[in-house]
Design a protein around this motif. Structure first.
Motif, mmCIF file in Angstrom:
data_model
loop_
_atom_site.group_PDB
_atom_site.id
_atom_site.type_symbol
_atom_site.label_atom_id
_atom_site.label_comp_id
_atom_site.label_asym_id
_atom_site.label_seq_id
_atom_site.Cartn_x
_atom_site.Cartn_y
_atom_site.Cartn_z
ATOM 1 N N LEU A 1 0.828 -1.210 0.000
ATOM 2 C CA LEU A 1 0.000 0.000 0.000
ATOM 3 C C LEU A 1 0.860 1.257 0.000
ATOM 4 C CD1 LEU A 1 -2.833 -0.956 2.499
ATOM 5 C CD2 LEU A 1 -3.084 -0.482 0.059
ATOM 6 N N LEU A 2 1.920 1.254 0.773
ATOM 7 C CA LEU A 2 2.806 2.419 0.795
ATOM 8 C C LEU A 2 3.465 2.635 -0.562
ATOM 9 C CD1 LEU A 2 4.586 2.122 4.266
ATOM 10 C CD2 LEU A 2 2.731 3.659 3.612
ATOM 11 N N ARG A 3 3.975 1.554 -1.162
ATOM 12 C CA ARG A 3 4.632 1.663 -2.476
ATOM 13 C C ARG A 3 3.663 2.172 -3.541
ATOM 14 N NH1 ARG A 3 6.743 -3.234 -1.177
ATOM 15 N NH2 ARG A 3 5.271 -4.291 -2.522
ATOM 16 N N GLU A 4 2.475 1.631 -3.547
ATOM 17 C CA GLU A 4 1.496 1.958 -4.593
ATOM 18 C C GLU A 4 0.831 3.318 -4.396
ATOM 19 O OE1 GLU A 4 0.768 0.069 -7.386
ATOM 20 O OE2 GLU A 4 2.559 -1.008 -6.722
ATOM 21 N N ASN A 5 0.985 3.903 -3.202
ATOM 22 C CA ASN A 5 0.265 5.143 -2.895
ATOM 23 C C ASN A 5 1.182 6.221 -2.332
ATOM 24 O OD1 ASN A 5 -2.638 4.339 -3.438
ATOM 25 N ND2 ASN A 5 -1.938 2.680 -2.130
ATOM 26 N N ASN A 6 2.357 6.365 -2.947
ATOM 27 C CA ASN A 6 3.259 7.464 -2.640
ATOM 28 C C ASN A 6 3.604 7.559 -1.151
ATOM 29 O OD1 ASN A 6 4.803 9.744 -3.315
ATOM 30 N ND2 ASN A 6 3.096 11.136 -2.911
ATOM 31 N N GLY A 7 3.672 6.410 -0.482
ATOM 32 C CA GLY A 7 3.988 6.418 0.942
ATOM 33 C C GLY A 7 2.880 6.994 1.808
ATOM 34 N N CYS A 8 1.712 7.210 1.210
ATOM 35 C CA CYS A 8 0.554 7.798 1.911
ATOM 36 C C CYS A 8 0.908 9.146 2.524
ATOM 37 C CB CYS A 8 0.009 6.842 2.967
ATOM 38 S SG CYS A 8 -0.663 5.348 2.255
ATOM 39 N N LYS A 9 1.734 9.912 1.826
ATOM 40 C CA LYS A 9 2.182 11.212 2.339
ATOM 41 C C LYS A 9 1.170 12.322 2.093
ATOM 42 C CE LYS A 9 6.979 9.968 1.754
ATOM 43 N NZ LYS A 9 8.166 10.096 0.944
ATOM 44 N N GLU A 10 0.358 12.185 1.063
ATOM 45 C CA GLU A 10 -0.593 13.234 0.726
ATOM 46 C C GLU A 10 -2.016 12.738 0.938
ATOM 47 O OE1 GLU A 10 0.122 15.032 -3.062
ATOM 48 O OE2 GLU A 10 2.293 14.797 -2.855
ATOM 49 N N GLN A 11 -2.928 13.671 1.135
ATOM 50 C CA GLN A 11 -4.320 13.337 1.397
ATOM 51 C C GLN A 11 -4.910 12.446 0.304
ATOM 52 O OE1 GLN A 11 -6.119 14.038 4.116
ATOM 53 N NE2 GLN A 11 -7.909 13.001 3.301
ATOM 54 N N LYS A 12 -4.611 12.745 -0.962
ATOM 55 C CA LYS A 12 -5.175 11.950 -2.059
ATOM 56 C C LYS A 12 -4.698 10.499 -2.001
ATOM 57 C CE LYS A 12 -1.679 13.408 -5.382
ATOM 58 N NZ LYS A 12 -1.107 12.364 -6.142
ATOM 59 N N ASP A 13 -3.467 10.294 -1.517
ATOM 60 C CA ASP A 13 -2.939 8.934 -1.385
ATOM 61 C C ASP A 13 -3.567 8.221 -0.191
ATOM 62 O OD1 ASP A 13 -1.105 9.295 -3.545
ATOM 63 O OD2 ASP A 13 0.163 10.448 -2.171
ATOM 64 N N GLN A 14 -3.756 8.943 0.895
ATOM 65 C CA GLN A 14 -4.377 8.365 2.083
ATOM 66 C C GLN A 14 -5.796 7.905 1.786
ATOM 67 O OE1 GLN A 14 -4.015 11.362 5.102
ATOM 68 N NE2 GLN A 14 -1.789 11.361 4.976
ATOM 69 N N GLU A 15 -6.511 8.666 0.975
ATOM 70 C CA GLU A 15 -7.902 8.324 0.656
ATOM 71 C C GLU A 15 -8.005 7.001 -0.100
ATOM 72 O OE1 GLU A 15 -9.285 11.811 -1.336
ATOM 73 O OE2 GLU A 15 -9.473 12.941 0.531
ATOM 74 N N LYS A 16 -6.957 6.625 -0.820
ATOM 75 C CA LYS A 16 -6.973 5.353 -1.541
ATOM 76 C C LYS A 16 -6.847 4.167 -0.596
ATOM 77 C CE LYS A 16 -4.861 7.360 -5.644
ATOM 78 N NZ LYS A 16 -3.630 7.414 -6.432
ATOM 79 N N VAL A 17 -6.304 4.404 0.587
ATOM 80 C CA VAL A 17 -6.051 3.346 1.559
ATOM 81 C C VAL A 17 -7.161 3.263 2.606
ATOM 82 C CG1 VAL A 17 -4.433 2.572 3.331
ATOM 83 C CG2 VAL A 17 -3.569 3.588 1.217
ATOM 84 N N GLU A 18 -7.788 4.381 2.914
ATOM 85 C CA GLU A 18 -8.743 4.458 4.015
ATOM 86 C C GLU A 18 -10.109 3.914 3.593
ATOM 87 O OE1 GLU A 18 -8.339 8.606 4.669
ATOM 88 O OE2 GLU A 18 -6.576 8.373 5.917
ATOM 89 N N HIS A 19 -10.217 2.593 3.583
ATOM 90 C CA HIS A 19 -11.494 1.938 3.273
ATOM 91 C C HIS A 19 -11.481 0.563 3.922
ATOM 92 C CE1 HIS A 19 -9.486 -0.618 0.303
ATOM 93 N NE2 HIS A 19 -8.822 0.462 -0.040
ATOM 94 N N ASP A 20 -12.619 -0.076 3.951
ATOM 95 C CA ASP A 20 -12.754 -1.408 4.568
ATOM 96 C C ASP A 20 -12.276 -1.418 6.016
ATOM 97 O OD1 ASP A 20 -13.794 -2.332 2.179
ATOM 98 O OD2 ASP A 20 -11.845 -3.008 1.451
ATOM 99 N N LEU A 21 -12.575 -0.345 6.747
ATOM 100 C CA LEU A 21 -12.202 -0.250 8.151
ATOM 101 C C LEU A 21 -13.243 -0.954 9.021
ATOM 102 C CD1 LEU A 21 -11.214 3.534 8.245
ATOM 103 C CD2 LEU A 21 -9.675 1.569 8.088
#
Length: 124
Positions: free
Chosen positions: A92-112
């Motif tokens: 997830l970190l590799r595919e989403n720019n290390g989750c450094k920006e809000q747009k990248d975090q939004e791709k990960v924040e699901h299925d909680l």
């Protein structure tokens, strides 16, 4: 005003990870963080500790509870999490720019999974 997120990542000796997301927003703000975050969740921890699917009934009960907290001027806070293996987390970190920006975090924040929601008095 956007909700405030705090992410806590726990690395177990087994190599598994637990990512916790804590959200908070003052009850007098126009957008309610728990009301938003529940949209990112698909399960919750039930009364017996079992993981259960979120239903319309769950959401209705949640919204009623949050409204009762807000009517008492409480700050509403929801705690949710997502279990990840070390491999999945790194992917997830590799595919989403290390989750450094809000747009990248939004791709990960699901299925909680919702752990709980509570209201606290905020003297400010």
């Amino acid at each position: 005003m956007a909700p405030r997120w705090a992410a806590i990542v726990v690395n177990y000796e087994s190599g598994d990870l637990l990512a916790e997301c804590v959200t908070s927003l003052r009850s007098d703000d126009s957008a309610g963080a728990p009301e938003i975050v529940v949209g990112y969740c698909n399960t919750y921890v039930g009364e017996n500790g079992e993981i259960e699917k979120i239903s319309d009934e769950f959401k209705n009960n949640l919204f009623e509870l949050l409204e009762s907290y807000s009517s008492k001027c409480y700050r509403n806070i929801m705690i949710s999490y997502k279990d990840l293996s070390q491999h999945d987390y790194e992917h997830l970190l590799r595919e989403n720019n290390g989750c450094k920006e809000q747009k990248d975090q939004e791709k990960v924040e699901h299925d909680l999974t919702v752990i709980g929601v509570f209201g606290i008095m905020d003297p400010l």
